[in-house]
Design a protein around this motif. Structure first.
Motif, mmCIF file in Angstrom:
data_model
loop_
_atom_site.group_PDB
_atom_site.id
_atom_site.type_symbol
_atom_site.label_atom_id
_atom_site.label_comp_id
_atom_site.label_asym_id
_atom_site.label_seq_id
_atom_site.Cartn_x
_atom_site.Cartn_y
_atom_site.Cartn_z
ATOM 1 N N GLN A 208 -7.746 0.837 -5.993
ATOM 2 C CA GLN A 208 -6.408 0.342 -5.670
ATOM 3 C C GLN A 208 -6.369 -0.324 -4.298
ATOM 4 O O GLN A 208 -5.763 -1.385 -4.126
ATOM 5 N N ASN A 209 -7.028 0.290 -3.318
ATOM 6 C CA ASN A 209 -7.066 -0.289 -1.970
ATOM 7 C C ASN A 209 -7.786 -1.638 -1.976
ATOM 8 O O ASN A 209 -7.363 -2.588 -1.307
ATOM 9 N N TRP A 210 -8.867 -1.712 -2.740
ATOM 10 C CA TRP A 210 -9.641 -2.958 -2.813
ATOM 11 C C TRP A 210 -8.811 -4.059 -3.448
ATOM 12 O O TRP A 210 -8.769 -5.189 -2.943
ATOM 13 N N LEU A 211 -8.134 -3.743 -4.553
ATOM 14 C CA LEU A 211 -7.316 -4.740 -5.242
ATOM 15 C C LEU A 211 -6.149 -5.202 -4.371
ATOM 16 O O LEU A 211 -5.812 -6.388 -4.347
ATOM 17 N N THR A 212 -5.535 -4.266 -3.640
ATOM 18 C CA THR A 212 -4.427 -4.635 -2.769
ATOM 19 C C THR A 212 -4.896 -5.549 -1.654
ATOM 20 O O THR A 212 -4.219 -6.528 -1.296
ATOM 21 N N LYS A 213 -6.075 -5.270 -1.102
ATOM 22 C CA LYS A 213 -6.624 -6.073 -0.011
ATOM 23 C C LYS A 213 -6.855 -7.517 -0.437
ATOM 24 O O LYS A 213 -6.571 -8.464 0.313
ATOM 25 N N TYR A 214 -7.335 -7.719 -1.667
ATOM 26 C CA TYR A 214 -7.720 -9.062 -2.096
ATOM 27 C C TYR A 214 -6.685 -9.788 -2.945
ATOM 28 O O TYR A 214 -6.807 -10.989 -3.182
ATOM 29 N N THR A 215 -5.667 -9.068 -3.419
ATOM 30 C CA THR A 215 -4.636 -9.737 -4.227
ATOM 31 C C THR A 215 -3.252 -9.700 -3.573
ATOM 32 O O THR A 215 -2.390 -10.515 -3.901
ATOM 33 N N GLY A 216 -3.050 -8.749 -2.658
ATOM 34 C CA GLY A 216 -1.739 -8.615 -2.022
ATOM 35 C C GLY A 216 -0.786 -7.740 -2.803
ATOM 36 O O GLY A 216 0.261 -7.337 -2.297
ATOM 37 N N PRO B 75 -5.613 10.683 -4.569
ATOM 38 C CA PRO B 75 -5.861 11.088 -3.175
ATOM 39 C C PRO B 75 -6.847 10.160 -2.477
ATOM 40 O O PRO B 75 -7.693 9.534 -3.127
ATOM 41 N N GLU B 76 -6.701 10.052 -1.163
ATOM 42 C CA GLU B 76 -7.610 9.214 -0.379
ATOM 43 C C GLU B 76 -9.054 9.628 -0.639
ATOM 44 O O GLU B 76 -9.381 10.812 -0.647
ATOM 45 N N GLY B 77 -9.909 8.625 -0.866
ATOM 46 C CA GLY B 77 -11.316 8.907 -1.136
ATOM 47 C C GLY B 77 -11.649 8.987 -2.607
ATOM 48 O O GLY B 77 -12.827 8.932 -2.974
ATOM 49 N N SER B 78 -10.623 9.089 -3.460
ATOM 50 C CA SER B 78 -10.888 9.150 -4.899
ATOM 51 C C SER B 78 -11.279 7.768 -5.402
ATOM 52 O O SER B 78 -10.979 6.744 -4.782
ATOM 53 N N ARG B 79 -11.925 7.723 -6.554
ATOM 54 C CA ARG B 79 -12.354 6.447 -7.121
ATOM 55 C C ARG B 79 -11.152 5.558 -7.410
ATOM 56 O O ARG B 79 -11.181 4.357 -7.120
ATOM 57 N N LEU B 80 -10.085 6.153 -7.976
ATOM 58 C CA LEU B 80 -8.894 5.374 -8.287
ATOM 59 C C LEU B 80 -8.292 4.767 -7.026
ATOM 60 O O LEU B 80 -7.959 3.572 -6.988
ATOM 61 N N LEU C 143 0.813 -1.218 0.000
ATOM 62 C CA LEU C 143 0.000 0.000 0.000
ATOM 63 C C LEU C 143 0.848 1.271 0.000
ATOM 64 O O LEU C 143 0.390 2.316 -0.458
ATOM 65 N N GLU C 144 2.074 1.171 0.495
ATOM 66 C CA GLU C 144 2.926 2.363 0.509
ATOM 67 C C GLU C 144 3.327 2.783 -0.900
ATOM 68 O O GLU C 144 3.671 3.947 -1.131
ATOM 69 N N ALA C 145 3.281 1.841 -1.845
ATOM 70 C CA ALA C 145 3.579 2.190 -3.239
ATOM 71 C C ALA C 145 2.615 3.253 -3.750
ATOM 72 O O ALA C 145 2.951 4.049 -4.628
ATOM 73 N N LEU C 146 1.407 3.271 -3.208
ATOM 74 C CA LEU C 146 0.403 4.244 -3.637
ATOM 75 C C LEU C 146 0.690 5.633 -3.100
ATOM 76 O O LEU C 146 0.000 6.596 -3.446
ATOM 77 N N GLU C 147 1.697 5.746 -2.240
ATOM 78 C CA GLU C 147 2.103 7.047 -1.681
ATOM 79 C C GLU C 147 3.375 7.566 -2.346
ATOM 80 O O GLU C 147 3.932 8.568 -1.899
ATOM 81 N N ALA C 148 3.823 6.895 -3.399
ATOM 82 C CA ALA C 148 5.106 7.224 -4.015
ATOM 83 C C ALA C 148 4.987 8.385 -4.997
ATOM 84 O O ALA C 148 4.690 8.188 -6.181
ATOM 85 N N PHE C 149 5.216 9.584 -4.492
ATOM 86 C CA PHE C 149 5.204 10.785 -5.319
ATOM 87 C C PHE C 149 6.432 11.625 -4.988
ATOM 88 O O PHE C 149 6.839 11.704 -3.819
ATOM 89 N N PRO C 150 7.063 12.246 -5.980
ATOM 90 C CA PRO C 150 8.234 13.091 -5.719
ATOM 91 C C PRO C 150 7.922 14.175 -4.693
ATOM 92 O O PRO C 150 6.876 14.821 -4.745
ATOM 93 N N GLY C 151 8.818 14.334 -3.754
ATOM 94 C CA GLY C 151 8.657 15.400 -2.758
ATOM 95 C C GLY C 151 7.737 15.072 -1.609
ATOM 96 O O GLY C 151 7.556 15.891 -0.702
ATOM 97 N N ARG C 152 7.137 13.864 -1.619
ATOM 98 C CA ARG C 152 6.278 13.452 -0.520
ATOM 99 C C ARG C 152 6.943 12.280 0.201
ATOM 100 O O ARG C 152 7.473 11.377 -0.429
ATOM 101 N N PHE C 153 6.865 12.299 1.508
ATOM 102 C CA PHE C 153 7.522 11.260 2.295
ATOM 103 C C PHE C 153 6.551 10.680 3.311
ATOM 104 O O PHE C 153 6.758 10.779 4.521
ATOM 105 N N ASN C 154 5.479 10.080 2.778
ATOM 106 C CA ASN C 154 4.482 9.432 3.618
ATOM 107 C C ASN C 154 4.820 7.954 3.746
ATOM 108 O O ASN C 154 4.800 7.226 2.757
ATOM 109 N N LEU C 155 5.145 7.525 4.942
ATOM 110 C CA LEU C 155 5.528 6.134 5.183
ATOM 111 C C LEU C 155 4.468 5.446 6.023
ATOM 112 O O LEU C 155 4.082 5.940 7.092
#
Length: 340
Positions: free
Chosen positions: A252-260, A243-248, A194-206
């Motif tokens: 992504q969260n649903w797919l990660t939950k059920y596929t890993g 962003p959190e809450g967006s359709r995308l 799930l942290e891969a979904l936070e991978a944006f330049p200049g952001r350091f959300n771990l």
């Protein structure tokens, strides 16, 4: 440089060395994303040909060998030292930086941050000798811990293990830390898929606020904890805003939950263009390895003990980041954010 339909083409006259570097990175990206499924499709196809005996023999072998990925794997130093991995490292380049010695008479859980889109530098350091791990940390055997699903694909699993990859499971970690001697360095990308979904330049959300499984494992085995931070990992690809809450993001969260597997929507450059493709951008990556955090073994640690060590780890990681960030292009006003 020439542009056609908005695509910036690479010049024709580029040194062969750079071409080989780009090719080395492209083959890795394609292998990481598609080789597993490709091997599975080939095996299924062979079942319906006169070569049906090949997948059947492999199936018998797999049933016998299926636990190997949780029992230290089957590394091959020759494969780890292939010339292609040196070209891979030189493309960016990726640099491994030691700030303190790690002695080979102990075991280590190396917390790797951030995940990035594909954890490119983690692969380079732990699954190849491209960045010179054995020379920088002599006596330490590196292991790249990855999702167990990687080892369900025929042939691909054997290739991945040959580089030093093993399962990121408690069974696998406990085996290496308690039954495989000392000098083991387990490269764990703690933030997970799930942290891969936070991978944006200049952001350091771990995603570390509630990640305590590796802390508990360190306490139960007495393994030292070592924070690592890879500056530049987030700049290697461009990811679609989610962003959190967006359709995308919800998909992504649903797919990660059920596929890993996390499914970031991203792109890099191409083999012959600088605009679009699956090749990471040619940006330097600097992986700084911190000092070891000594851990007193406790096979039945209390919640308070786990929480205290978790806080110590976060502080040491933050200290490492703050001490080195300006050297590698991170502005002073940028800080780590530990999220759930």
């Amino acid at each position: 440089m020439v542009k056609i339909f908005g695509i910036e083409l690479a010049p024709l006259h580029i040194p062969m060395e750079r071409r080989l570097q780009t090719l080395a990175v492209q083959q890795w990206t394609l292998s990481f994303l598609f080789l597993g499924f490709g091997c599975l499709i080939v095996m299924i196809y062979l079942l319906f040909t006169s070569y049906y005996w090949i997948p059947l023999i492999y199936l018998v072998y797999y049933v016998y060998d299926r636990k190997k990925s949780a029992r230290g794997g089957r590394r091959c130093q020759w494969i780890r030292e292939w010339a292609v991995w040196k070209y891979f490292q030189q493309y960016f380049p990726i640099t491994l930086i030691k700030t303190a010695d790690l002695v080979p008479n102990k075991n280590y859980i190396m917390g790797f941050h951030p995940h990035g889109i594909l954890s490119v530098s983690a692969f380079c350091h732990f699954a190849t000798e491209g960045s010179g791990w054995s020379k920088i940390f002599p006596g330490l055997t590196p292991y790249l811990l990855v999702l167990p699903g990687h080892f369900q694909f025929p042939v691909y699993r054997d290739y991945f293990m040959a580089g030093g990859a093993v399962e990121a499971s408690s069974e696998s970690m406990k085996f290496l830390l308690t039954k495989h001697g000392t000098g083991n360095a387990l490269g764990l990308v703690v933030g997970g898929a799930l942290e891969a979904l936070e991978a944006f330049p200049g952001r350091f959300n771990l995603k570390l606020a509630n990640k305590k499984g590796f802390i508990k494992m360190a306490l139960r085995t007495g393994a030292c904890l070592v924070p690592m931070f890879s500056f530049g990992e987030h700049e290697l690809f461009v990811q679609a805003e989610n962003p959190e809450g967006s359709r995308l993001r919800n998909i992504q969260n649903w797919l990660t939950k059920y596929t890993g597997f996390s499914p970031p929507v991203f792109h890099g450059r191409g083999m012959l263009n600088y605009t679009f493709g699956l090749v990471p951008y040619r940006i330097p990556v600097y992986t700084v390895v911190g000092a070891a955090i000594e851990v007193q073994k406790d096979e039945h640690p209390s919640k308070e003990k786990i929480d205290d060590l978790h806080q110590t780890y976060l502080k040491e990681l933050e200290k490492l980041f703050e001490a080195h960030k300006t050297k590698y292009g991170v502005p002073k006003d940028k800080h780590l954010h530990f999220i759930e």
